[in-house]
Design a protein around this motif. Structure first.
Motif, PDB file in Angstrom:
ATOM      1  N   UNK A 203      34.263  40.660  65.429  1.00 33.50           N
ATOM      2  CA  UNK A 203      33.286  39.587  65.209  1.00 33.50           C
ATOM      3  C   UNK A 203      33.763  38.647  64.108  1.00 33.50           C
ATOM      4  N   UNK A 204      34.383  39.237  63.076  1.00 30.96           N
ATOM      5  CA  UNK A 204      34.963  38.423  62.001  1.00 30.96           C
ATOM      6  C   UNK A 204      36.374  38.044  62.432  1.00 30.96           C
ATOM      7  N   UNK A 205      36.447  36.991  63.223  1.00 30.96           N
ATOM      8  CA  UNK A 205      37.708  36.580  63.837  1.00 30.96           C
ATOM      9  C   UNK A 205      38.210  35.287  63.189  1.00 30.96           C
ATOM     10  N   UNK A 206      39.203  34.697  63.809  1.00 35.01           N
ATOM     11  CA  UNK A 206      39.801  33.488  63.243  1.00 35.01           C
ATOM     12  C   UNK A 206      38.768  32.382  63.058  1.00 35.01           C
ATOM     13  N   UNK A 207      37.912  32.189  64.062  1.00 37.05           N
ATOM     14  CA  UNK A 207      36.894  31.151  63.956  1.00 37.05           C
ATOM     15  C   UNK A 207      35.892  31.424  62.853  1.00 37.05           C
ATOM     16  N   UNK A 208      35.474  32.674  62.730  1.00 42.53           N
ATOM     17  CA  UNK A 208      34.544  33.091  61.672  1.00 42.53           C
ATOM     18  C   UNK A 208      35.149  32.796  60.310  1.00 42.53           C
ATOM     19  N   UNK A 209      36.388  33.249  60.098  1.00 41.79           N
ATOM     20  CA  UNK A 209      37.051  33.079  58.807  1.00 41.79           C
ATOM     21  C   UNK A 209      37.287  31.604  58.492  1.00 41.79           C
ATOM     22  N   UNK A 210      37.581  30.824  59.513  1.00 43.30           N
ATOM     23  CA  UNK A 210      37.815  29.394  59.301  1.00 43.30           C
ATOM     24  C   UNK A 210      36.550  28.679  58.832  1.00 43.30           C
ATOM     25  N   UNK A 211      35.377  29.218  59.206  1.00 44.15           N
ATOM     26  CA  UNK A 211      34.113  28.614  58.795  1.00 44.15           C
ATOM     27  C   UNK A 211      33.752  28.954  57.352  1.00 44.15           C
ATOM     28  N   UNK A 212      34.368  30.001  56.803  1.00 42.86           N
ATOM     29  CA  UNK A 212      34.092  30.357  55.407  1.00 42.86           C
ATOM     30  C   UNK A 212      34.672  29.309  54.466  1.00 42.86           C
ATOM     31  N   UNK A 213      33.988  29.067  53.357  1.00 44.02           N
ATOM     32  CA  UNK A 213      34.436  28.044  52.412  1.00 44.02           C
ATOM     33  C   UNK A 213      35.690  28.507  51.687  1.00 44.02           C
ATOM     34  N   UNK A 214      36.504  27.581  51.260  1.00 47.94           N
ATOM     35  CA  UNK A 214      37.737  27.918  50.546  1.00 47.94           C
ATOM     36  C   UNK A 214      37.417  28.659  49.254  1.00 47.94           C
ATOM     37  N   UNK A 215      38.162  29.740  49.001  1.00 50.74           N
ATOM     38  CA  UNK A 215      37.946  30.547  47.809  1.00 50.74           C
ATOM     39  C   UNK A 215      36.872  31.596  47.947  1.00 50.74           C
ATOM     40  N   UNK A 216      36.213  31.675  49.109  1.00 50.59           N
ATOM     41  CA  UNK A 216      35.143  32.653  49.299  1.00 50.59           C
ATOM     42  C   UNK A 216      35.710  34.072  49.351  1.00 50.59           C
ATOM     43  N   UNK A 217      34.832  35.031  49.078  1.00 48.83           N
ATOM     44  CA  UNK A 217      35.197  36.446  49.057  1.00 48.83           C
ATOM     45  C   UNK A 217      34.597  37.137  50.275  1.00 48.83           C
TER      46      UNK A 217
END
Length: 315
Positions: A203-217
């Protein structure tokens, strides 16, 4: 006599009860095949290849897990065999470990450890939960305990996300997974507390990660397979995201895997529930469960009901 397979001498000693014959047999470590038994009390095997041994236990009628997660055993559970877990014993410790990981990452404790070894006095600036926006993906028992521990740190927002959106009786708004695209860009911390199912696989795939803000944890305290490891590695190695992982895919994480050396990544070896207090609680639940099965009374924390046994005990 109810024959019960248990993974340790200590648990066998506690289950030395009238009408119960405890037999030490560890699903992961014992070389010999299992002897006949009606009940298996087991940990989650570290070696995935050993999971299928559950299906070859003669006379098995019930499996009781010393864990919350049960997805690994389902495909190996023979028809008619009951299944229960240790819900209520592990959530607190897992949430506590999650909080420790979040604080360690935000405040740079891992960096401080390295500098101590190098004898370098070099103060750093870090982030904080105070005023942060935290997305909590997974709102079961573990997720709710994580929420209780985060709130005293005064985050600006704490956004629970589950399969379906709903408003709880206390007014808590739980967002649905279909809202992730709009929620992810605003969160400084994203905590994953999901089990591994067909719906949560990668579920936490490339698209998911790309939506996270830069520097997020990104924090994964659930199951490793929920996160697409190559996609996460790409973000870590680019320096765009950070991660703390108590679970990984693959697991155990082999020596030489790129995750070990990935920048901005802190890893613990699936130890969220590994406390002495948890073992006491898990043993207590195993004892209660075996007593109920031996007496033919209602068992607790049932995931799947068992067919009635010829002796009428396990049902």
């Amino acid at each position: 006599m109810l024959r019960v397979l248990v993974p340790s001498n200590e648990l066998a000693r506690r289950l030395d009860l009238p009408g119960v014959e405890p037999i030490v047999w560890h699903l992961n470590d014992t070389v010999a095949d299992a002897p006949p038994a009606q009940v298996l009390v087991t940990e989650r095997p570290r070696n995935p290849q050993h999971r299928a041994r559950v299906s070859r236990i003669p006379g098995l009628e019930h499996v009781h897990l010393m864990s919350i997660g049960y997805e690994w055993v389902l495909e190996h559970l023979p028809a008619g065999v009951g299944l229960s877990n240790s819900r209520g014993a592990i959530e607190d410790a897992t949430a506590e470990h999650c909080l420790a990981l979040v604080l360690a990452a935000l405040r740079g404790v891992d960096t401080a450890v390295h500098r101590q070894r190098e004898q370098r006095w070099e103060p750093t600036w870090g982030a904080s939960l105070h005023g942060a926006r935290v997305l909590l993906l997974g709102y079961g028992g573990v997720g709710q305990e994580i929420e209780r521990r985060l709130l005293p740190f005064k985050p600006a927002q704490l956004l629970p996300v589950a399969r379906t959106a709903r408003t709880l009786p206390d007014g808590t708004i739980v967002h649905g997974v279909d809202e992730l695209d709009s929620l992810l860009p605003h969160a400084e911390v994203v905590i994953v507390a999901l089990p591994h199912t067909d719906d949560t696989q990668r579920l936490v795939n490339q698209g998911f990660l790309a939506r996270m803000r830069e520097g997020a944890l990104l924090v994964n305290i659930g199951r490793g397979a929920v996160v697409d490891t190559p996609a996460l590695l790409a973000e870590l190695e680019a320096g765009r995201l950070r991660a703390v992982l108590d679970v990984t895919d693959p697991e155990p994480l082999p020596a030489g895997h790129r995750l070990w050396q990935a920048p901005g990544c802190l890893i613990t070896a699936h130890v969220g529930g590994n406390t002495h207090r948890v073992m006491e609680l898990v043993y207590d639940r195993a004892l209660t469960q075996v007593q109920a099965l031996a007496a033919g009374t209602e068992a607790r924390n049932m995931i799947r009901a068992a067919a009635a046994s010829p002796q009428g005990r396990v049902r």
